[in-house]
Write a protein that holds these residues in place. Structure first.
Motif, mmCIF file in Angstrom:
data_model
loop_
_atom_site.group_PDB
_atom_site.id
_atom_site.type_symbol
_atom_site.label_atom_id
_atom_site.label_comp_id
_atom_site.label_asym_id
_atom_site.label_seq_id
_atom_site.Cartn_x
_atom_site.Cartn_y
_atom_site.Cartn_z
ATOM 1 N N ARG A 11 36.515 45.631 35.290
ATOM 2 C CA ARG A 11 37.679 46.170 35.076
ATOM 3 C C ARG A 11 38.228 46.774 36.485
ATOM 4 O O ARG A 11 37.457 46.805 37.382
ATOM 5 N N ASP A 12 39.594 46.545 36.642
ATOM 6 C CA ASP A 12 40.227 46.798 37.667
ATOM 7 C C ASP A 12 40.568 48.393 37.599
ATOM 8 O O ASP A 12 41.345 48.748 36.527
ATOM 9 N N ARG A 156 43.291 46.165 32.987
ATOM 10 C CA ARG A 156 43.240 45.159 33.674
ATOM 11 C C ARG A 156 41.983 44.592 34.252
ATOM 12 O O ARG A 156 41.062 45.293 34.506
ATOM 13 N N ARG A 158 39.654 42.675 36.447
ATOM 14 C CA ARG A 158 39.429 42.488 37.785
ATOM 15 C C ARG A 158 39.224 40.799 38.108
ATOM 16 O O ARG A 158 38.429 40.153 37.379
#
Length: 170
Positions: A11-12, A156, A158
């Motif tokens: 995950r971003d 979002r 990554r």
């Protein structure tokens, strides 16, 4: 064969709400300013006297809180004196109270003086001490072991070439 990768590592965290909040209020003097305003102080000179922080630092923290709508300034005029400004908490600022009370509750449990906490916050209506709890929207108390972390609308992933973002994410 390589071990499976933990999907949480993909995950971003650049849009993490915790990191964004800490950018605004995650500094000691900022939280102490909010504490004193919640406890009833409103004038710069009183805040400076109570906190003992450098005047320029206090002015910068107050300006930041006003710029972000957590505090507002009001003009008032004591009888027989010139008009003055005071700081007041906004609805946005009041929404931070559970987070700050959560820090206080943790501090009272693990960091209080040997004789106990310096301040006890009580419910005005019945006099009982306050307790910050995690509750779901159906009003169930939720212990940490029962919290599920799921992607939200701002999630979002990554990209494969993006480096890790350190401890900024939640």
């Amino acid at each position: 064969m390589a071990p499976p990768t933990d999907p949480r590592l993909d995950r971003d965290t650049t849009n993490c709400s915790i990191a964004r909040t800490l950018e605004l209020v995650g500094e000691k003097w900022t939280l102490l300013v909010l504490r004193e305003i919640w406890y009833g102080l409103s004038r710069f000179s009183d805040l400076h006297q109570m906190l003992g922080c450098p005047r320029n630092l206090l002015a910068e923290r107050l300006r930041k809180l006003v710029d972000h709508g957590i505090l507002a300034t009001e003009t008032y005029q004591p009888e027989g004196s010139r008009s003055r400004s005071r700081y007041v908490i906004t609805d946005k600022g009041n929404d931070l109270i559970p987070a700050v009370l959560g820090l206080l509750q943790w501090g009272d449990k693990y960091r209080a003086a040997p004789e106990g906490p310096a301040i006890v916050n009580r419910h005005h209506g019945c006099g009982a001490a306050l307790s910050v709890q995690v509750r779901c929207e159906h009003d169930h108390h939720v212990p940490p072991a029962e919290i599920d972390i799921t992607p939200g609308p701002g999630f979002r992933a990554r990209g494969a070439s993006d480096p890790p973002h350190g401890g900024a994410g939640h």
